[in-house]
Scaffold this motif. Structure first.
Motif, PDB file in Angstrom:
ATOM      1  N   THR A   1     -16.393   0.536 -28.336  1.00 44.22           N
ATOM      2  CA  THR A   1     -15.757   1.567 -27.514  1.00 44.22           C
ATOM      3  C   THR A   1     -16.551   2.859 -27.545  1.00 44.22           C
ATOM      4  OG1 THR A   1     -13.590   0.568 -27.967  1.00 44.22           O
ATOM      5  CG2 THR A   1     -13.606   2.826 -27.142  1.00 44.22           C
ATOM      6  N   MET A   2     -17.074   3.220 -28.707  1.00 45.80           N
ATOM      7  CA  MET A   2     -17.853   4.448 -28.817  1.00 45.80           C
ATOM      8  C   MET A   2     -19.178   4.350 -28.077  1.00 45.80           C
ATOM      9  SD  MET A   2     -15.945   6.502 -30.528  1.00 45.80           S
ATOM     10  CE  MET A   2     -17.095   7.792 -30.990  1.00 45.80           C
ATOM     11  N   ARG A   3     -19.701   3.139 -27.929  1.00 43.20           N
ATOM     12  CA  ARG A   3     -20.986   2.971 -27.267  1.00 43.20           C
ATOM     13  C   ARG A   3     -20.880   2.963 -25.746  1.00 43.20           C
ATOM     14  NH1 ARG A   3     -25.897   3.556 -28.725  1.00 43.20           N
ATOM     15  NH2 ARG A   3     -26.553   1.754 -27.491  1.00 43.20           N
ATOM     16  N   ILE A   4     -19.684   2.768 -25.217  1.00 42.91           N
ATOM     17  CA  ILE A   4     -19.514   2.691 -23.765  1.00 42.91           C
ATOM     18  C   ILE A   4     -19.483   4.094 -23.166  1.00 42.91           C
ATOM     19  CG2 ILE A   4     -17.953   1.952 -21.926  1.00 42.91           C
ATOM     20  CD1 ILE A   4     -17.059  -0.308 -23.659  1.00 42.91           C
ATOM     21  N   THR A   5     -20.210   4.286 -22.068  1.00 42.22           N
ATOM     22  CA  THR A   5     -20.182   5.561 -21.357  1.00 42.22           C
ATOM     23  C   THR A   5     -18.822   5.737 -20.688  1.00 42.22           C
ATOM     24  OG1 THR A   5     -22.550   5.386 -20.913  1.00 42.22           O
ATOM     25  CG2 THR A   5     -21.293   6.939 -19.558  1.00 42.22           C
ATOM     26  N   PRO A   6     -18.154   6.883 -20.871  1.00 38.05           N
ATOM     27  CA  PRO A   6     -16.833   7.092 -20.252  1.00 38.05           C
ATOM     28  C   PRO A   6     -16.917   6.990 -18.726  1.00 38.05           C
ATOM     29  CG  PRO A   6     -17.245   8.747 -21.943  1.00 38.05           C
ATOM     30  CD  PRO A   6     -18.538   8.026 -21.731  1.00 38.05           C
ATOM     31  N   GLN A   7     -15.996   6.266 -18.156  1.00 34.07           N
ATOM     32  CA  GLN A   7     -15.922   6.079 -16.712  1.00 34.07           C
ATOM     33  C   GLN A   7     -14.601   6.673 -16.210  1.00 34.07           C
ATOM     34  OE1 GLN A   7     -18.299   4.562 -14.690  1.00 34.07           O
ATOM     35  NE2 GLN A   7     -19.633   4.448 -16.498  1.00 34.07           N
ATOM     36  N   TYR A   8     -14.725   7.501 -15.142  1.00 32.35           N
ATOM     37  CA  TYR A   8     -13.543   8.142 -14.559  1.00 32.35           C
ATOM     38  C   TYR A   8     -13.142   7.392 -13.291  1.00 32.35           C
ATOM     39  CZ  TYR A   8     -14.520  11.977 -17.760  1.00 32.35           C
ATOM     40  OH  TYR A   8     -14.737  12.715 -18.881  1.00 32.35           O
ATOM     41  N   TYR A   9     -11.849   7.262 -13.108  1.00 35.05           N
ATOM     42  CA  TYR A   9     -11.313   6.490 -11.985  1.00 35.05           C
ATOM     43  C   TYR A   9     -10.548   7.419 -11.052  1.00 35.05           C
ATOM     44  CZ  TYR A   9      -8.722   2.957  -9.367  1.00 35.05           C
ATOM     45  OH  TYR A   9      -8.190   2.179  -8.374  1.00 35.05           O
ATOM     46  N   SER A  10     -10.970   7.407  -9.795  1.00 34.15           N
ATOM     47  CA  SER A  10     -10.285   8.195  -8.778  1.00 34.15           C
ATOM     48  C   SER A  10     -10.026   7.290  -7.582  1.00 34.15           C
ATOM     49  CB  SER A  10     -11.143   9.392  -8.354  1.00 34.15           C
ATOM     50  OG  SER A  10     -10.463  10.171  -7.384  1.00 34.15           O
ATOM     51  N   SER A  11      -8.863   7.459  -6.931  1.00 28.58           N
ATOM     52  CA  SER A  11      -8.479   6.542  -5.861  1.00 28.58           C
ATOM     53  C   SER A  11      -7.893   7.308  -4.689  1.00 28.58           C
ATOM     54  CB  SER A  11      -7.454   5.518  -6.366  1.00 28.58           C
ATOM     55  OG  SER A  11      -6.263   6.167  -6.783  1.00 28.58           O
ATOM     56  N   ALA A  12      -8.152   6.781  -3.484  1.00 28.18           N
ATOM     57  CA  ALA A  12      -7.559   7.268  -2.239  1.00 28.18           C
ATOM     58  C   ALA A  12      -6.668   6.165  -1.676  1.00 28.18           C
ATOM     59  CB  ALA A  12      -8.641   7.651  -1.234  1.00 28.18           C
ATOM     60  N   LEU A  13      -5.585   6.584  -1.001  1.00 29.39           N
ATOM     61  CA  LEU A  13      -4.601   5.638  -0.488  1.00 29.39           C
ATOM     62  C   LEU A  13      -4.684   5.594   1.032  1.00 29.39           C
ATOM     63  CD1 LEU A  13      -2.357   3.742  -1.442  1.00 29.39           C
ATOM     64  CD2 LEU A  13      -0.727   5.605  -1.072  1.00 29.39           C
ATOM     65  N   LEU A  14      -4.869   4.388   1.582  1.00 30.79           N
ATOM     66  CA  LEU A  14      -4.958   4.180   3.027  1.00 30.79           C
ATOM     67  C   LEU A  14      -3.755   3.383   3.513  1.00 30.79           C
ATOM     68  CD1 LEU A  14      -8.699   3.194   3.585  1.00 30.79           C
ATOM     69  CD2 LEU A  14      -7.665   5.443   3.772  1.00 30.79           C
ATOM     70  N   GLN A  15      -3.368   3.677   4.756  1.00 31.04           N
ATOM     71  CA  GLN A  15      -2.349   2.877   5.440  1.00 31.04           C
ATOM     72  C   GLN A  15      -3.021   2.152   6.601  1.00 31.04           C
ATOM     73  OE1 GLN A  15       1.107   4.981   6.790  1.00 31.04           O
ATOM     74  NE2 GLN A  15       1.850   3.288   8.027  1.00 31.04           N
ATOM     75  N   ILE A  16      -2.923   0.819   6.595  1.00 30.45           N
ATOM     76  CA  ILE A  16      -3.551  -0.005   7.634  1.00 30.45           C
ATOM     77  C   ILE A  16      -2.430  -0.674   8.428  1.00 30.45           C
ATOM     78  CG2 ILE A  16      -5.134  -1.902   8.092  1.00 30.45           C
ATOM     79  CD1 ILE A  16      -6.496  -1.330   5.466  1.00 30.45           C
ATOM     80  N   ASP A  17      -2.198  -0.162   9.657  1.00 34.94           N
ATOM     81  CA  ASP A  17      -1.180  -0.746  10.519  1.00 34.94           C
ATOM     82  C   ASP A  17      -1.735  -1.981  11.216  1.00 34.94           C
ATOM     83  OD1 ASP A  17       0.660   1.246   9.882  1.00 34.94           O
ATOM     84  OD2 ASP A  17      -0.215   2.600  11.373  1.00 34.94           O
ATOM     85  N   ARG A  18      -0.799  -2.775  11.733  1.00 33.88           N
ATOM     86  CA  ARG A  18      -1.231  -3.987  12.432  1.00 33.88           C
ATOM     87  C   ARG A  18      -1.946  -3.659  13.740  1.00 33.88           C
ATOM     88  NH1 ARG A  18       4.150  -7.637  12.067  1.00 33.88           N
ATOM     89  NH2 ARG A  18       5.081  -5.599  12.383  1.00 33.88           N
ATOM     90  N   THR A  19      -1.421  -2.706  14.549  1.00 34.86           N
ATOM     91  CA  THR A  19      -2.057  -2.292  15.804  1.00 34.86           C
ATOM     92  C   THR A  19      -2.015  -0.782  15.879  1.00 34.86           C
ATOM     93  OG1 THR A  19       0.055  -2.502  16.963  1.00 34.86           O
ATOM     94  CG2 THR A  19      -1.425  -4.403  17.033  1.00 34.86           C
ATOM     95  N   ALA A  20      -2.901  -0.246  16.693  1.00 33.05           N
ATOM     96  CA  ALA A  20      -2.920   1.200  16.884  1.00 33.05           C
ATOM     97  C   ALA A  20      -1.752   1.644  17.758  1.00 33.05           C
ATOM     98  CB  ALA A  20      -4.246   1.621  17.520  1.00 33.05           C
ATOM     99  N   GLN A  21      -1.430   2.933  17.697  1.00 35.29           N
ATOM    100  CA  GLN A  21      -0.342   3.466  18.512  1.00 35.29           C
ATOM    101  C   GLN A  21      -0.744   3.443  19.990  1.00 35.29           C
ATOM    102  OE1 GLN A  21       0.516   7.325  17.003  1.00 35.29           O
ATOM    103  NE2 GLN A  21       1.328   6.569  15.055  1.00 35.29           N
ATOM    104  N   LYS A  22       0.193   3.017  20.862  1.00 35.06           N
ATOM    105  CA  LYS A  22      -0.084   2.894  22.291  1.00 35.06           C
ATOM    106  C   LYS A  22      -0.067   4.273  22.940  1.00 35.06           C
ATOM    107  CE  LYS A  22       3.169  -0.058  23.140  1.00 35.06           C
ATOM    108  NZ  LYS A  22       4.031  -0.981  23.904  1.00 35.06           N
ATOM    109  N   VAL A  23      -1.180   4.591  23.652  1.00 31.63           N
ATOM    110  CA  VAL A  23      -1.277   5.872  24.352  1.00 31.63           C
ATOM    111  C   VAL A  23      -0.882   5.716  25.816  1.00 31.63           C
ATOM    112  CG1 VAL A  23      -2.844   7.753  24.936  1.00 31.63           C
ATOM    113  CG2 VAL A  23      -3.068   6.574  22.753  1.00 31.63           C
ATOM    114  N   VAL A  24      -1.222   4.568  26.429  1.00 28.23           N
ATOM    115  CA  VAL A  24      -0.878   4.286  27.822  1.00 28.23           C
ATOM    116  C   VAL A  24       0.022   3.073  27.869  1.00 28.23           C
ATOM    117  CG1 VAL A  24      -2.953   5.331  28.776  1.00 28.23           C
ATOM    118  CG2 VAL A  24      -3.006   2.967  28.020  1.00 28.23           C
ATOM    119  N   GLY A  25       0.794   2.961  28.953  1.00 25.00           N
ATOM    120  CA  GLY A  25       1.775   1.895  29.037  1.00 25.00           C
ATOM    121  C   GLY A  25       1.186   0.529  29.281  1.00 25.00           C
TER     122      GLY A  25
END
Length: 800
Positions: A76-100
Motif C-alpha cells: 500500500t505504501m508503494r502504490i502512488t495515490p490515485q484520485y477518483y473524480s466522476s461526472a454524471l450523464l443522462q442518456i435519453d432514448r431519443t432527442a427532444q422533438k423540435v418539429v412535429g
C-alpha cells in the motif's frame, strides 16, 4: 513352589502350554465391525476437530497473518495515490422533438432493446476515437521537465562529516541515515516517469484510468477518472463528457447531411423515371385510341356502367308494372285506380240509390210494372258505364306494362353491345394499366422523396441531442486508491486463510492419535484415562511418575486416580488383580503409567507388586534409581539364587521387580511356565495387585506372548505422537492373538487434545511439560530425584 498350584491367571491348555493362543471367531468379528464403524465416524466432518486444529497451530496462523499484513502495508505504501473524480450523464432514448414531423418517435421499448441502446452508448464512451479526441484537446501525457537538479545530493552525500567521518558515532549515524533512506525509498511511491511517450501508451494510460459505470434501473451513466492529480482527474472527466456530447451531435449532423445528399440524388433519378412513364402512357393511349377519363376509366367502360344501371332500373319498372297488371286483370274493380276513380265512384253511388228504390218499389209493384222495368234499365246502364271505366283502367295498366317491357328489351340489347365494346377496350388496355400503375408508383415515390427532403432540410439545422450532463466532476480531496483499510483487511484475511490452510494441512498430514473421541470412535475401545502433559518437580532428573506420590492432590495424580477408578469398574469383580501396561513403541508413557497406577493402588492400602517385563530395554530401575543386577530375567532362567528379586520402595505397600540383565532370548523365557508360577507365588505372598510394565507391541513378540498369559491389557497411546497406523497394527496383532485391551490411556495430553467428552482433562487444565520423560536417546530414562529410594529387606523366591 509347586507347578500344579492354582493361580488367578491359568495357562490355556494346548500344544504349547502357557503360550496357547485363544483365537475365538466371535472376537475377530467384533473387532472387524468396530473398525468399520470407526472408519465411518472418521469420514464425517467434525467442526470441533477443525477448531482444535486451528487453536493448536494458532502461532502459525498469527505469524502468517502478521507477515501478510506487513506485506499489504508495504504494498500500500508503494502504490502512488490515485484520485477518483466522476461526472454524471443522462442518456435519453431519443432527442427532444423540435418539429412535429420529426420521424423519431419515442415508443415504449422492450427492456432488452433499452439495454442494448445503453450498452451501445457505453461502448461509444470507451471508444478509441473519443479517447484520442480528449487527449488531443487537453494535450495529455506531454513530456514534463524533471524538477530534480543534477547538482543536488542527499544530506548524507553532501556532508563529508557523515561519509568520511572518522568517529565511530559519525559512521554509525551515517549508516543509520542510509538505512533510513533505503527504507523510505522502499515504502515511498515510485517517482513518475518523464519523457515522450507514444500514442499507443497515451491511449493505454487514458483507458486504464477511465471508468464508465451505468447506474442500474436508470438512464444515468457515471464517467470516472483515476489520476495521480486530483484537478487533472476532474478536468479529464468533464472534458470526456463534453467531447462525447459534441461527437454525438456531430454524428447526427453528418447523418443529416448525408441523408439530404442521398435524397437529392434519388429525387433526380425518380423525376426522370416519372417523366418517361407519362410519355410512354400518352403515346400508348393515342396509338390504341383509348379515351381515358382519369379515375372514371375509359369512355366505353363508363357507357357500360351507365347502361347497366339503366337496365337494372328498367327491370325493376317492368316487374312492378307486370305485377300490377296481373293483379288488376284478375279483379279489375279492386285495382287502386278503379277504387280512386271519381266517375266509377259516382256511378256506383247512383246504382246503389236505384237499387234501393227498386227494392222498395218491388214491395208495391210487380217486376213487370213499367216503373220497375225503367229502374232496371237505369241500373243496367250504370253498370255498363262502370264496366267501361274499369276496362279503360285495365287497358292503361296493360299499356304501361308493355311499355316497360319494351324499354327493358331495348336496354338489354344496348348493354350487350356496350359490353362487347368494353371487353375489346380491356384487351387493348392491359399494357395501359401496367403503364398506369408504374406511373402512379413513380409519382408516389417522387412525392415522398420531396416531402422527406423538405423535412431533412428543416431538421438539418437543428442540433438535437439526447445526452446531457447532470453533475460535473469536481477535484477530490482524498485519494481513492490505495484503500488502506481494504488492503490491510485483505492482507489480514489472506494471512488468516493461509495460516488456517497451513494449520489444516499440517493437521491433516499428522497421522497421530490426538483426541479421546478418536479412541472411542475409531477403535471402539473405552478411554480409561486422559493424562495431562505435566512438568516434573524435584529437579531435572526427577520422574514425573512419582508425582502421584509426591503431589497426591495435583492434576497428574488426580488423572491417574480417575484411571484407577475406571479400572475398578472395568469388570464385575473390580480392577483385575493382574494387568499389563503396553504401547505401540517406546516413549509413549507405558512405564510412567505402570508406576503411577501401582502407586495409586498402593495408596488404597493394597499390597502392590510392580514388575518390569521389558527385558530388552527395561527402564523401570532407572526411573526409581534402584539396582537392576537381578530381576525377572534371572527368575525366568531358573537362577537358584532368588535373593533381591523383589525390592521394597519408600512408597508404602509398593514393591518392584526389575527386568534384570538382558537375556539373549526374552521370548523363550516368557513362553515358559515360570511366569505363571511367579504370579501364583506373588499372590501367595500377599500381593493383591500386580502391575506389569510390558514390552511394546510392534516389532517384537514379547508383548503378545506375555498378553496371552496375563489377558488383562491396558493400552497406552501418546497424544499427538502415536500414529494411527501403528495403533491399527498393534490392535491387529492383539486381535490375531485373540486379545482385546481393557481400554486405552491417552498420555501427553495438552489443551488442544481436549474434547467435549474429555471432562476431567478440561478440569485439570494444563498438562505435562516437556520433561514428561527425560531421556537421552532412550525411552523412560526418568529418575526418582535427588533422594534415592531406600531398599528394604528383599524376600527370597524359590525359582523352582
Amino acid at each position: 513352589m509347586a507347578s500344579n498350584d492354582t493361580h488367578p491367571f491359568p495357562a490355556v491348555p494346548g500344544p504349547r502350554g502357557a503360550l496357547a493362543m485363544r483365537r475365538e471367531s466371535h472376537l475377530s468379528t467384533l473387532m472387524l465391525s468396530r473398525s468399520e464403524s470407526g472408519s465411518q465416524v472418521e469420514d464425517r466432518i467434525d467442526l470441533k476437530t477443525i477448531w482444535r486444529a486451528l487453536l493448536k497451530h494458532k502461532w502459525t496462523i498469527l505469524g502468517s497473518t502478521v507477515l501478510c499484513t506487513l506485506a499489504a502495508v508495504a504494498y500500500t505504501m508503494r502504490i502512488t495515490p490515485q484520485y477518483y473524480s466522476s461526472a454524471l450523464l443522462q442518456i435519453d432514448r431519443t432527442a427532444q422533438k423540435v418539429v412535429g414531423f420529426n420521424a423519431e418517435v419515442e415508443v415504449d421499448e422492450a427492456p432488452l432493446s433499452e439495454q442494448l441502446r445503453l450498452s451501445t452508448q457505453i461502448a461509444l464512451l470507451k471508444s478509441r476515437s473519443l479517447a484520442e479526441r480528449v487527449i488531443d484537446e487537453m494535450d495529455l501525457y506531454a513530456p514534463t521537465v524533471s524538477t530534480d537538479q543534477p547538482g543536488e545530493a542527499s544530506a548524507s552525500e553532501s556532508d563529508p562529516a557523515l561519509t568520511n567521518g572518522t568517529g565511530l558515532a559519525d559512521k554509525a549515524l551515517g549508516i543509520a541515515r542510509r538505512l533510513l533512506g533505503t527504507m523510505r525509498g522502499l515504502l515511498s511511491p515510485p517517482a513518475p516517469k518523464t519523457g515522450v511517450i507514444s500514442q499507443t501508451d497515451a491511449l493505454a494510460r487514458f483507458e486504464q484510468g477511465l471508468r464508465v459505470e451505468p447506474i442500474r434501473n436508470s438512464r444515468l451513466v457515471k464517467i470516472g477518472v483515476l489520476n495521480a492529480d486530483p484537478d487533472l482527474a476532474a478536468r479529464i472527466a468533464n472534458t470526456t463528457a463534453k467531447a462525447f456530447i459534441a461527437s454525438n451531435i456531430e454524428r447526427k449532423l453528418d447523418s443529416s447531411i448525408y441523408a439530404r445528399q442521398f435524397l437529392e440524388e434519388q429525387i433526380q433519378q425518380t423525376k426522370v423515371k416519372l417523366e418517361e412513364s407519362e410519355r410512354v402512357i400518352n403515346d400508348y393511349a393515342k396509338k390504341n385510341e383509348i379515351l381515358n377519363l382519369g379515375e372514371r376509366g375509359s369512355a366505353a367502360t363508363q357507357t357500360f356502367v351507365d347502361f347497366s344501371a339503366a337496365l337494372s332500373k328498367a327491370e325493376q319498372d317492368r316487374i312492378r308494372a307486370e305485377t300490377l297488371y296481373n293483379q288488376v286483370r284478375l279483379d279489375p274493380e279492386s285495382a287502386p285506380q278503379a277504387v280512386t276513380n271519381e266517375a266509377i265512384r259516382a256511378y256506383k253511388v247512383q246504382r246503389a240509390q236505384l237499387e234501393a228504390e227498386y227494392a222498395r218499389d218491388l214491395a208495391v209493384y210487380k217486376p213487370d210494372y213499367p216503373t220497375m222495368v225503367q229502374s232496371r234499365g237505369q241500373i243496367a246502364e250504370l253498370e255498363g258505364h262502370i264496366k267501361k271505366e274499369v276496362n279503360n283502367i285495365l287497358n292503361s295498366i296493360r299499356a304501361q306494362y308493355l311499355s316497360a317491357k319494351n324499354a327493358e328489351e331495348l336496354i338489354k340489347r344496348r348493354v350487350a353491345s356496350t359490353r362487347t365494346e368494353v371487353l375489346t377496350v380491356q384487351d387493348r388496355s392491359v399494357d395501359m394499366n401496367l403503364l398506369s400503375r408504374e406511373l402512379d408508383s413513380n409519382r408516389q415515390v417522387y412525392d415522398s422523396l420531396l416531402q422527406r427532403l423538405k423535412e431533412v432540410s428543416v431538421t438539418a439545422g437543428i442540433t438535437t441531442n439526447n445526452v446531457s450532463i447532470v453533475d460535473e466532476a469536481r477535484a477530490p480531496l482524498f485519494p481513492a486508491k490505495p484503500n488502506r483499510k481494504v488492503n490491510i483487511g485483505l492482507g489480514v484475511m489472506l494471512g488468516l486463510f493461509l495460516g488456517a490452510l497451513a494449520a489444516l494441512v499440517r493437521e491433516q498430514m499428522d497421522d497421530s492419535v490426538r483426541h479421546g473421541n478418536e479412541v472411542e470412535g475409531r477403535y471402539q475401545l473405552p478411554l480409561l484415562g486422559l493424562i495431562p502433559f505435566t512438568r516434573p518437580g524435584g529437579g531435572s532428573n526427577a520422574s514425573v511418575a512419582l508425582l502421584a506420590h509426591r503431589d497426591p492432590r495435583g492434576t497428574f495424580a488426580e488423572a491417574y486416580r480417575s484411571m484407577r477408578t475406571a479400572l475398578q469398574f472395568s469388570t464385575v469383580g473390580g480392577a483385575p488383580p493382574c494387568f499389563m501396561v503396553t504401547s505401540c513403541g517406546k516413549g509413549e508413557g507405558k512405564t510412567t503409567t505402570a508406576v503411577a497406577l501401582a502407586i495409586n493402588f498402593a495408596q488404597l492400602g493394597r499390597k502392590v507388586l510392580l514388575i518390569d517385563a521389558d527385558m530388552r530395554k527395561g527402564w523401570l530401575h532407572q526411573m526409581l534409581q534402584i539396582s537392576n543386577d537381578r530381576g525377572l530375567s534371572n527368575l525366568l532362567r531358573g537362577d537358584p539364587n532368588s535373593d533381591g528379586l523383589i525390592q521394597e520402595t519408600m512408597i508404602p505397600n509398593l514393591a518392584v521387580m526389575t527386568a534384570g540383565p538382558a537375556p539373549p532370548d526374552p521370548v523363550e523365557l516368557l513362553m515358559g511356565p515360570r511366569l505363571s508360577l511367579l504370579l501364583e507365588k506373588a499372590q501367595a505372598m500377599g500381593y493383591t495387585q500386580i502391575v506389569i510394565d510390558g514390552p511394546p507391541l510392534l516389532g517384537i513378540a514379547d508383548a503378545i506372548v506375555l498378553g496371552n498369559q496375563i489377558q488383562h491389557i491396558v493400552f497406552t497411546v501418546k497424544a499427538g505422537g502415536t500414529r494411527k497406523d501403528s495403533v491399527h497394527d498393534a490392535l491387529r496383532r492383539l486381535r490375531n492373538a485373540g486379545l482385546v485391551p481393557m481400554g486405552v490411556v491417552l498420555t501427553h495430553a495438552r489443551k488442544e487434545h481436549n474434547t467435549s467428552t474429555d471432562t476431567y482433562a478440561a478440569y485439570y487444565g494444563d498438562g505435562y511439560g516437556s520433561s514428561y520423560t527425560h531421556h537421552t536417546g532412550r525411552s523412560h530414562s526418568t529418575t526418582w530425584g535427588a533422594n534415592p529410594v531406600p531398599m528394604a529387606g528383599t524376600p527370597r523366591i524359590d525359582p523352582t
